[in-house]
Scaffold this motif. Structure first.
Motif, short mmCIF file in Angstrom:
data_model
loop_
_atom_site.label_atom_id
_atom_site.label_comp_id
_atom_site.label_asym_id
_atom_site.label_seq_id
_atom_site.Cartn_x
_atom_site.Cartn_y
_atom_site.Cartn_z
N GLN A 52 0.82 -1.03 -0.02
CA GLN A 52 0.02 0.04 0.07
C GLN A 52 0.91 1.30 -0.03
N VAL A 53 1.96 1.24 0.75
CA VAL A 53 2.93 2.38 0.93
C VAL A 53 3.65 2.55 -0.48
N ILE A 54 4.26 1.74 -1.02
CA ILE A 54 5.10 1.67 -1.91
C ILE A 54 4.18 1.75 -3.35
N GLN A 55 3.29 1.03 -3.66
CA GLN A 55 2.50 0.90 -4.64
C GLN A 55 2.93 0.44 -5.77
N GLU A 56 4.07 0.86 -6.63
CA GLU A 56 4.69 0.08 -7.62
C GLU A 56 5.23 -1.29 -7.57
N GLN A 57 5.14 -1.77 -6.38
CA GLN A 57 5.90 -3.11 -6.24
C GLN A 57 4.78 -4.14 -5.85
N SER A 58 5.00 -5.16 -6.36
CA SER A 58 4.28 -6.34 -6.04
C SER A 58 4.45 -6.87 -4.53
N ARG A 59 3.39 -7.64 -4.26
CA ARG A 59 3.38 -8.25 -2.94
C ARG A 59 4.74 -9.09 -2.76
N ALA A 60 4.61 -10.21 -3.94
CA ALA A 60 5.64 -11.22 -4.01
C ALA A 60 7.20 -10.55 -4.02
N GLN A 61 7.23 -9.30 -4.70
CA GLN A 61 8.63 -8.62 -4.72
C GLN A 61 8.98 -8.10 -3.31
N ILE A 62 8.03 -7.46 -2.55
CA ILE A 62 8.09 -6.93 -1.49
C ILE A 62 8.52 -7.98 -0.22
N GLN A 63 7.86 -9.03 -0.28
CA GLN A 63 8.18 -10.14 0.42
C GLN A 63 9.56 -10.75 0.36
N SER A 64 9.84 -10.82 -1.17
CA SER A 64 11.49 -11.19 -1.13
C SER A 64 12.30 -10.16 -0.44
N LYS A 83 13.68 -3.42 7.37
CA LYS A 83 13.66 -3.50 9.13
C LYS A 83 12.73 -2.78 9.69
N VAL A 84 12.36 -3.35 10.71
CA VAL A 84 11.26 -2.68 11.71
C VAL A 84 11.87 -2.18 13.04
N ASN A 85 11.88 -0.99 13.28
CA ASN A 85 12.55 -0.32 14.53
C ASN A 85 14.07 -0.96 14.47
N GLY A 86 14.53 -1.15 13.40
CA GLY A 86 16.22 -1.43 13.24
C GLY A 86 16.23 -2.97 13.08
N GLN A 87 15.16 -3.71 13.26
CA GLN A 87 15.14 -5.21 13.45
C GLN A 87 14.74 -5.80 12.31
N THR A 88 15.40 -7.18 11.95
CA THR A 88 14.62 -7.96 11.09
C THR A 88 13.67 -8.68 11.41
N VAL A 89 12.54 -8.61 10.68
CA VAL A 89 11.29 -9.42 10.94
C VAL A 89 10.80 -10.36 9.83
N LYS A 90 9.65 -11.02 10.05
CA LYS A 90 9.12 -12.05 9.29
C LYS A 90 8.13 -11.08 8.10
N THR A 91 7.71 -11.88 7.11
CA THR A 91 6.83 -11.21 6.19
C THR A 91 5.43 -10.79 6.95
N ASN A 92 4.98 -11.95 7.84
CA ASN A 92 3.67 -11.93 8.50
C ASN A 92 3.81 -10.95 9.63
N TYR A 93 4.77 -10.24 9.87
CA TYR A 93 4.81 -9.32 11.05
C TYR A 93 3.68 -8.34 11.25
N LYS A 94 2.93 -8.36 12.42
CA LYS A 94 1.73 -7.46 12.52
C LYS A 94 2.46 -6.12 13.15
N CYS A 95 2.04 -5.13 12.13
CA CYS A 95 2.68 -3.71 12.77
C CYS A 95 1.88 -3.01 13.69
N LYS A 96 2.82 -2.42 14.71
CA LYS A 96 2.34 -1.75 15.78
C LYS A 96 2.57 -0.40 15.73
#
Length: 301
Positions: A21-33, A41-54
């Motif tokens: 939603q934020v980047i728009q021009e990229q596919s979900r598969a590409q972002i997952q990659s 990174k989220v708050n400087g940390q590596t997370v998984k693709t299914n991380y629920k944002c806070k």
């Protein structure tokens, strides 16, 4: 470095979904990659693709440069069904691997495509240029390949939103009593055998619709329509309902016909053209071995 701070309306959204939603021009598969390769990174940390944002999470990402392609083009004949400046639709022969991998460094569809058209989308990196979706080595039939990144993104989004039409025909063990049915069973890596996929609780949603075309003694000719496109989906789903594909060395029974691989053909493919928005639909006949198999069953079973 790009940055986005999570606002209240985005709380509990999956990281990959939010970045689409934020980047728009990229596919979900590409972002997952990107996430899997630590470009996000989220708050400087590596997370998984299914991380629920806070609320207040700081998401930072870098867009990796497209690697230069080092695969050598090979003059391999192709059965081209359709081609223009954005896409190419091919009828892949049985026995051809789609893209290079550890055990297949030559003779793949990608090698042939690079010789034929010279330029493919770079979204999937050096080993899978242009490849939007795959079919197995011993599955024949239709495949669409993207020639540029815009076409690639459009086609991937269509796959994600389940608007691509894909029909296969297969021959399976056993006589299926129902005229048609739907298999809705999640697929993931088989925990007992990492070389296989299986129906696994908590796996990715997988839906296959099937219709009986012809019955024989102990065998059935079926048409399968994919609603999702998981690895080995039809092969796994048909085994799951007790009707594995004839000739399938991985998911079939020990006693099956030796026909050089699973009896599976991608017969129909339809999608919206990335540039013109026109609906394109193609259909190809199953190869000779498939018709020979059906004739053998008609005459002997």
């Amino acid at each position: 470095m790009n940055k986005h701070v999570v606002i209240e309306s985005e709380v509990n959204t999956r990281l990959d979904k939010l970045l689409v939603q934020v980047i728009q021009e990229q596919s979900r598969a590409q972002i997952q990659s990107w996430i899997e390769k630590d470009h996000v990174k989220v708050n400087g940390q590596t997370v998984k693709t299914n991380y629920k944002c806070k609320l207040g999470d700081s998401i930072e990402w870098t867009i990796p440069e497209v690697e230069s392609l080092h695969i050598e083009a090979e003059n391999i004949p192709l059965s081209i069904v359709y081609e223009d400046q954005d896409v190419i639709v091919v009828n892949k022969p049985r026995g051809m691997v789609v893209h290079p991998s550890a055990g297949h460094q030559h003779g793949t569809l990608v090698h042939a495509l690079l010789y034929h058209c010279g330029d493919l989308s770079g979204i999937n990196g050096v080993e899978r240029p242009g490849i939007v979706h795959r079919i197995d080595k011993d599955t024949s039939g239709l495949l669409v390949v993207a020639k540029n990144d815009q076409a690639h993104t459009s086609l991937v989004n269509q796959l994600v939103h389940k608007t691509v039409a894909r029909k296969y025909e297969a021959v399976v063990h056993g006589e299926i009593a129902h005229e048609k049915g739907t298999i809705d069973a999640p697929i993931a890596r088989d925990p007992k055998d990492r070389q296989k996929m299986g129906v696994v609780a908590g796996g990715k949603t997988a839906i296959t619709h099937f219709q009986v075309l012809e019955r024989f003694h102990d065998y059935t000719h079926v048409e399968c329509r994919l609603e999702t496109g998981r690895t080995h989906q039809i092969r796994v789903h048909m085994k799951y309902i007790g009707n594995p594909l004839v000739g399938d060395p991985k998911y079939g029974p020990r006693k099956t016909m030796n026909i050089g691989g699973q009896a599976l053909h991608a017969k129909l493919l339809g999608f919206t053209h990335p540039r013109t928005k026109e609906w394109l639909q193609f259909e190809v006949e199953a190869p000779t071995y498939f018709h020979d198999l059906l004739n053998n069953l008609r005459n002997n079973y």
